[in-house]
Motif scaffolding. Sequence first.
Motif, short mmCIF file in Angstrom:
data_model
loop_
_atom_site.label_atom_id
_atom_site.label_comp_id
_atom_site.label_asym_id
_atom_site.label_seq_id
_atom_site.Cartn_x
_atom_site.Cartn_y
_atom_site.Cartn_z
N LEU A 128 0.83 -1.21 0.00
CA LEU A 128 0.00 0.00 0.00
C LEU A 128 0.86 1.26 0.00
CD1 LEU A 128 -2.74 -0.75 2.71
CD2 LEU A 128 -3.07 -0.64 0.23
N GLU A 129 0.24 2.34 -0.39
CA GLU A 129 0.91 3.63 -0.26
C GLU A 129 1.12 3.91 1.24
OE1 GLU A 129 1.98 5.94 -2.54
OE2 GLU A 129 1.67 4.28 -3.92
N PRO A 130 2.21 4.61 1.60
CA PRO A 130 2.47 4.86 3.01
C PRO A 130 1.29 5.52 3.74
CG PRO A 130 4.37 5.46 1.72
CD PRO A 130 3.30 5.09 0.75
N ALA A 131 0.62 6.44 3.07
CA ALA A 131 -0.48 7.14 3.74
C ALA A 131 -1.63 6.18 4.04
CB ALA A 131 -0.97 8.29 2.87
N ASP A 132 -1.89 5.27 3.12
CA ASP A 132 -2.94 4.27 3.34
C ASP A 132 -2.54 3.33 4.49
OD1 ASP A 132 -4.44 5.32 1.34
OD2 ASP A 132 -3.95 3.79 -0.15
N ARG A 133 -1.26 2.96 4.46
CA ARG A 133 -0.77 2.05 5.50
C ARG A 133 -0.88 2.69 6.87
NH1 ARG A 133 3.57 0.65 2.54
NH2 ARG A 133 5.01 1.96 3.65
N ALA A 134 -0.60 3.98 6.90
CA ALA A 134 -0.67 4.69 8.19
C ALA A 134 -2.11 4.70 8.69
CB ALA A 134 -0.16 6.11 8.01
N LEU A 135 -3.05 4.93 7.82
CA LEU A 135 -4.45 4.95 8.23
C LEU A 135 -4.87 3.61 8.83
CD1 LEU A 135 -5.96 6.87 5.21
CD2 LEU A 135 -6.44 7.43 7.59
N ILE A 136 -4.49 2.55 8.16
CA ILE A 136 -4.88 1.22 8.64
C ILE A 136 -4.17 0.90 9.95
CG2 ILE A 136 -4.67 -1.24 8.08
CD1 ILE A 136 -5.43 -0.47 5.21
N THR A 137 -2.93 1.35 10.06
CA THR A 137 -2.20 1.13 11.31
C THR A 137 -2.89 1.86 12.47
OG1 THR A 137 -0.12 0.89 10.13
CG2 THR A 137 0.03 1.45 12.46
N ARG A 139 -5.94 2.73 12.79
CA ARG A 139 -7.25 2.16 13.14
C ARG A 139 -7.13 0.77 13.72
NH1 ARG A 139 -10.65 1.30 15.47
NH2 ARG A 139 -12.78 0.66 15.01
N HIS A 140 -6.38 -0.09 13.07
CA HIS A 140 -6.40 -1.49 13.46
C HIS A 140 -5.31 -1.89 14.44
CE1 HIS A 140 -9.64 -2.67 10.77
NE2 HIS A 140 -9.12 -1.82 9.89
N LEU A 141 -4.16 -1.28 14.33
CA LEU A 141 -3.09 -1.66 15.26
C LEU A 141 -3.19 -0.84 16.54
CD1 LEU A 141 -0.51 -3.53 15.21
CD2 LEU A 141 0.74 -1.41 14.97
N GLY A 145 -10.00 5.66 17.41
CA GLY A 145 -11.30 6.00 16.86
C GLY A 145 -11.15 7.07 15.79
N TYR A 146 -12.23 7.34 15.09
CA TYR A 146 -12.17 8.32 14.01
C TYR A 146 -11.74 9.71 14.51
CZ TYR A 146 -14.93 4.90 11.33
OH TYR A 146 -15.37 3.76 10.69
N GLU A 147 -12.24 10.07 15.70
CA GLU A 147 -11.92 11.41 16.23
C GLU A 147 -10.42 11.54 16.51
OE1 GLU A 147 -13.79 14.06 16.66
OE2 GLU A 147 -15.68 13.12 16.01
N SER A 148 -9.88 10.52 17.15
CA SER A 148 -8.44 10.58 17.48
C SER A 148 -7.61 10.57 16.21
CB SER A 148 -8.02 9.39 18.34
OG SER A 148 -8.81 9.34 19.48
N MET A 149 -8.05 9.78 15.25
CA MET A 149 -7.32 9.74 13.99
C MET A 149 -7.37 11.11 13.30
SD MET A 149 -8.57 6.04 12.50
CE MET A 149 -7.71 6.15 10.94
N SER A 162 -13.65 8.54 4.99
CA SER A 162 -13.57 8.35 3.54
C SER A 162 -12.22 7.76 3.13
CB SER A 162 -13.82 9.72 2.89
OG SER A 162 -13.18 9.80 1.68
N ARG A 163 -11.13 8.31 3.69
CA ARG A 163 -9.80 7.81 3.30
C ARG A 163 -9.54 6.41 3.84
NH1 ARG A 163 -5.89 13.12 4.06
NH2 ARG A 163 -6.85 14.35 2.42
N LEU A 164 -10.04 6.16 5.03
CA LEU A 164 -9.85 4.83 5.61
C LEU A 164 -10.59 3.79 4.76
CD1 LEU A 164 -8.79 3.07 7.93
CD2 LEU A 164 -10.87 3.61 9.20
#
Lengths: 181, 413
Positions: A128-137, A139-141, A145-149, A162-164
């Motif tokens: 994945l692109e780094p930005a996508d990987r960061a989003l998944i990290t 959220r999942h790792l 929550g959405y607010e903290s992200m 939307s990006r997640l």
Amino acid sequence: MADEDDRKLVVAARKGDAEAFGLLAERHAGPIFNLALRVVGERDDAMDVTQAAFVKAWTGLDRFDVERPFFSWLYRIALNEALNWKKRSSRTVRMPEAMDVVSSADTPEEALDRRRSGARVRAALGGLEPADRALITLRHLEGMGYESMAEALEISPALVKSRLFTARQRLRRLLASEVPA
Amino acid sequence: MSADRLEELLWRRADGELSAEQASELDRLLGERPEGAALAAEIDRLVVALADDAPETVPPELLARLRSIPGQRRTGALLDFRRPRTTEPMTRFARRNDMNGKQKTVLGIAAFIAVAVVAVLGLYFPRPQAADVAGTIGGVEKATRHQSAQIANDDVKLEDEAAYAMLQNETIAAALEDEEFLAVISDPEAQRILADEGFLNFLSTNGMAEFLRVPMSAEVIRDGELFRQLSSPAWVRMLQSPAMMELMQNASLRQELLSPAFHQYLQNPAMASELLSPAMQAAMTSEAMAQMLQSPGFVNYLQSPGFMNYLQSPGFVNYLQSPGFVNLLQSPGFVNLLQNSGFVSYLQSPGFVSYLQSPALVRMLQSPGFVSQLQSPGFVSYLQSPAMQQAMASGMMKQAMTQQLASGAFTRR
């Protein structure tokens, strides 16, 4: 309360209390290191990124608004640092081997399946692109929550969703496109 | 209703963010769409797999590094760089027993540039020692270089006198008054690099101090963009390598760096532009480069009489800008070729050095066909054959090869 403890430590660190900064580092190094590891893919690089993030935090403590969560601020610095690092290095990311996450309740077949599944997901994350990987990290790792992200990424919660979603779709498609082992 | 909507709702359910209304919508969609159940199961499995990716524990050495950051601020004094400059004469530094942070920083920046220059030279005529560099070239995967021990404090002794003498250089003092330069080095990333313990140790080598006594070095230092480009973590790691430390202790090479020819070479605008290109940066920080720097033959070659003249020739500069150049340097075949002592010796022969400056070679080097041929498996196998290896070590072969190159034989298919 964690935020309140952080606030006290930040105030002390601002006055030059190295011990207070050391405690902040101990409290938050784990998630920062893991974020870096997921984005840059190599332990040594992740260590450097983590250190760079803490250096920036230390040098920027005077500018930090103590009324806001320290961790979100630090996380944002680390994320930027990791993404910039990736941009500069332009290497293919090889995701780290995970620790043994097989439950003792698993049968040998289940254990094998879980290992295979974990390996596939890690490999796909690396694609994945780094930005996508960061989003998944995040959220999942990290279980954010959405607010903290949103706070860590400095974007709106709606944009996070939307990006997640897009990042997860890409991950799923990457997994679907690979030849099964 | 799109398939995306179904997937979106399934992810929301996985996140525990599904409202009652959305839950009804999801149920309806799952009933309507035959692929819904499979997608739901796939997402559930993915969520479990992601959750299983357990976090790693923080390495103790990282924690130690993080705890030491406040101390670096005080002792490294990198943050002090923007303080108003005192009017104390530089000579006062020489009377002190210990280097302060500003001195270390000045040394650091200057050393950074100096070593970068050496590395650039190394890039042009690389010679790795280990055959296993093939495959790592291009930096697809990092090798284990970071696992080797860092330079310890005791490994390098501070060359106080040389360092203090260097600090009296007026042009460096002038650089410290330059607002733009100060802005570049007060960037947190630059500060982090310059505060690195291993890097500070590296600065204390004798070669650094000598190089910095040259007025030209300050001009290079003041080029903010160049500094920014070279401030990548990959560069810093390379600078800390034992091979680089050793290289900079080489007295003959230091002399070369101090030569007028070398100064002229650095001042060529085309050269500077090439140095800053992303491809060149990538090549210079590659694993192959680290290997090359350890080669005695390579260092000897840098010191050969005609090398500096060649560097300054317009043809060479043009060649550097050709599309295939960086690819060639990183090709496994070329790297392997440079491991051959006979070939390196040939490179140093007066005949070859003179040939390097010939218009015929310059034209050939600019030809994409020639570069492509050099990288072809057939040519590489030919060069690596035992007979060829043996031949390369002989004087007759050197002569023959020079003639072949001059006639353009290698460019014909």
